[in-house]
Design a protein around this motif. Structure first.
Motif, mmCIF file in Angstrom:
data_model
loop_
_atom_site.group_PDB
_atom_site.id
_atom_site.type_symbol
_atom_site.label_atom_id
_atom_site.label_comp_id
_atom_site.label_asym_id
_atom_site.label_seq_id
_atom_site.Cartn_x
_atom_site.Cartn_y
_atom_site.Cartn_z
ATOM 1 N N THR A 1 0.798 -1.131 -0.010
ATOM 2 C CA THR A 1 -0.111 0.065 -0.043
ATOM 3 C C THR A 1 0.893 1.271 0.090
ATOM 4 N N VAL A 2 0.619 2.264 -0.793
ATOM 5 C CA VAL A 2 1.208 3.712 -0.473
ATOM 6 C C VAL A 2 -0.321 4.560 -0.404
ATOM 7 N N LYS A 3 0.205 5.750 0.303
ATOM 8 C CA LYS A 3 -0.825 6.753 0.650
ATOM 9 C C LYS A 3 -0.294 7.838 0.669
ATOM 10 N N ASP A 4 -1.200 8.988 0.335
ATOM 11 C CA ASP A 4 -0.953 10.368 0.467
ATOM 12 C C ASP A 4 -1.984 11.320 0.760
ATOM 13 N N GLY A 5 -2.054 11.489 2.102
ATOM 14 C CA GLY A 5 -3.252 12.127 2.630
ATOM 15 C C GLY A 5 -4.282 11.091 2.677
ATOM 16 N N ALA B 1 -5.820 9.909 0.269
ATOM 17 C CA ALA B 1 -5.534 8.919 -0.995
ATOM 18 C C ALA B 1 -4.662 7.605 -0.722
ATOM 19 N N PHE B 2 -5.107 6.468 -1.384
ATOM 20 C CA PHE B 2 -4.197 5.536 -1.303
ATOM 21 C C PHE B 2 -4.632 4.514 -2.564
ATOM 22 N N ILE B 3 -3.587 3.692 -2.506
ATOM 23 C CA ILE B 3 -3.811 2.449 -3.688
ATOM 24 C C ILE B 3 -3.033 1.378 -3.062
ATOM 25 N N THR B 4 -3.736 0.313 -3.011
ATOM 26 C CA THR B 4 -3.486 -1.104 -2.595
ATOM 27 C C THR B 4 -2.994 -2.153 -3.546
ATOM 28 N N LEU B 5 -2.340 -3.056 -3.486
ATOM 29 C CA LEU B 5 -2.142 -4.159 -4.363
ATOM 30 C C LEU B 5 -2.216 -5.562 -3.624
ATOM 31 N N LEU B 6 -3.111 -6.240 -3.745
ATOM 32 C CA LEU B 6 -3.299 -7.463 -2.940
ATOM 33 C C LEU B 6 -3.042 -8.583 -3.969
ATOM 34 N N ASN C 1 0.202 5.928 -8.328
ATOM 35 C CA ASN C 1 0.602 4.612 -9.280
ATOM 36 C C ASN C 1 1.821 4.185 -9.116
ATOM 37 N N ASP C 2 2.557 5.457 -9.713
ATOM 38 C CA ASP C 2 4.109 5.008 -9.728
ATOM 39 C C ASP C 2 4.712 4.763 -8.372
ATOM 40 N N LEU C 3 4.220 5.216 -7.206
ATOM 41 C CA LEU C 3 4.879 4.760 -6.115
ATOM 42 C C LEU C 3 4.635 3.431 -5.535
ATOM 43 N N LEU C 4 3.370 2.936 -5.934
ATOM 44 C CA LEU C 4 3.028 1.602 -5.812
ATOM 45 C C LEU C 4 3.798 0.649 -6.406
ATOM 46 N N LEU C 5 4.328 0.867 -7.782
ATOM 47 C CA LEU C 5 5.081 -0.081 -8.161
ATOM 48 C C LEU C 5 6.583 0.236 -7.693
#
Ligand SMILES: [Zn+2]
Length: 309
Positions: free
Chosen positions: A139-143, A145-150, A270-274
């Motif tokens: 997972t990466v977050k910004d405030g 906003a977040f994106i998780t890859l499971l 999206n970039d930070l997640l990768l």
């Protein structure tokens, strides 16, 4: 069943303008060999240094689009919509040539890229496609906003929520999409990029969106969209966010077996997640693709390939 690598049968070109630069460019898509991957090449610069692999390591700017660089000052920006079409159609090997530093925006969606790829002819290559199997949640977050890859089995899914509380025309919307070539073409590819009318001046002051118009961007006000034809489909805004994420995730280098859950994410997260995924080898493994349900050729293109070959 297995998933094979794919490229295009014939070279194909188009001309268009860059959304941010406003510059007219020619784009040429060329077949590529087995295991070549997706590469971009600036043909307005001499020398091999202007060839850039479509890889998250080469991403340098994610302000309003995804931009890659060769590390020597040669950039190619707004690659995400073509990358999305390639991911959506399961194309693994392609040489992309461009006569400037920004990809053409065309109609603001990836539908024209899908059309070009079909016109060129999509062909399977006699080598197994690989994929990235997610083994641990990232997972990466910004405030807020977040994106998780499971981890997920035999599937790549994106469950995306967007929330523009300050613009009722966009509002809050979500979409849970499982990648599949036919579903991608019908439900995701036509969704156009969008912006808020009140932000346009600010974006222009940053020297961006010079090529933007109602022909290639959905512009939202509090009352509706300014584009005379209106929305192409229900949920066009969130569908475009899914389109962008499908494109950005393909910078992993291979398709991903995993499930994304995202809220208010964009190119930067999206970039930070990768980068977070690949930081630790325990998070993933690279294996032969089991994404048959995603990338099985649709019936009509199996037939067109048979006729053409
Ligand atoms: Zn976009």
């Amino acid at each position: 069943m297995t998933v094979l690598q794919k490229t295009i049968k014939n070279e194909i070109s188009c001309v268009g303008i860059g959304l941010h630069s406003g510059a007219k460019v020619k784009l040429t898509l060329k077949p590529a060999a087995i295991d070549a991957g997706i590469t971009f090449k600036r043909t307005d610069i001499s020398g091999a240094s202007a060839t850039i692999a479509a890889h998250y390591d080469n991403v340098v700017d994610t302000r309003l689009c995804t931009c890659i660089s060769d590390g020597k000052g040669h950039n190619i920006s707004t690659i995400e919509h073509l990358m999305s079409a390639l991911h959506g159609l399961g194309i693994t090997n392609l040489n992309i040539e461009i006569t400037g530093e920004e990809m053409p925006i065309l109609d603001g969606s990836s539908a024209d890229f899908v059309f070009l790829l079909h016109c060129a002819g999509i062909v399977e290559q006699q080598a197994l496609a690989k994929m990235i199997r997610v083994k641990k949640p990232v997972t990466v977050k910004d405030g807020d906003a977040f994106i998780t890859l499971l981890p997920a089995r035999d599937n790549f899914g994106i469950d995306f929520t967007l929330d523009y509380a300050h613009c009722p025309t966009i509002g809050k919307d979500s979409l849970d999409f499982s990648l599949n070539c036919a579903a991608y073409e019908n439900e995701i590819a036509p969704a156009r990029t969008f912006g808020l009318a009140k932000e346009i001046e600010q974006i222009r002051n940053m020297g961006l969106a010079k090529g933007g118009s109602l022909k290639n961007v959905l512009i939202a006000t509090n009352e509706g969209v300014m584009n005379p034809e209106g929305l192409r489909m229900k949920g066009e805004f969130v569908r475009h966010k899914v389109l962008d994420a499908i494109g950005d995730m393909y910078l992993a280098g291979y398709a991903i077996e995993g499930q994304i859950i995202a809220s208010k994410s964009g190119h930067h997260l999206n970039d930070l997640l990768l980068k977070e995924l690949f930081k630790n080898k325990a998070n993933y493994e690279i294996v032969n693709s089991t994404l048959e349900d995603s990338f099985a050729p649709a019936k009509e293109w199996t037939e067109s390939v048979a006729v053409g070959s």
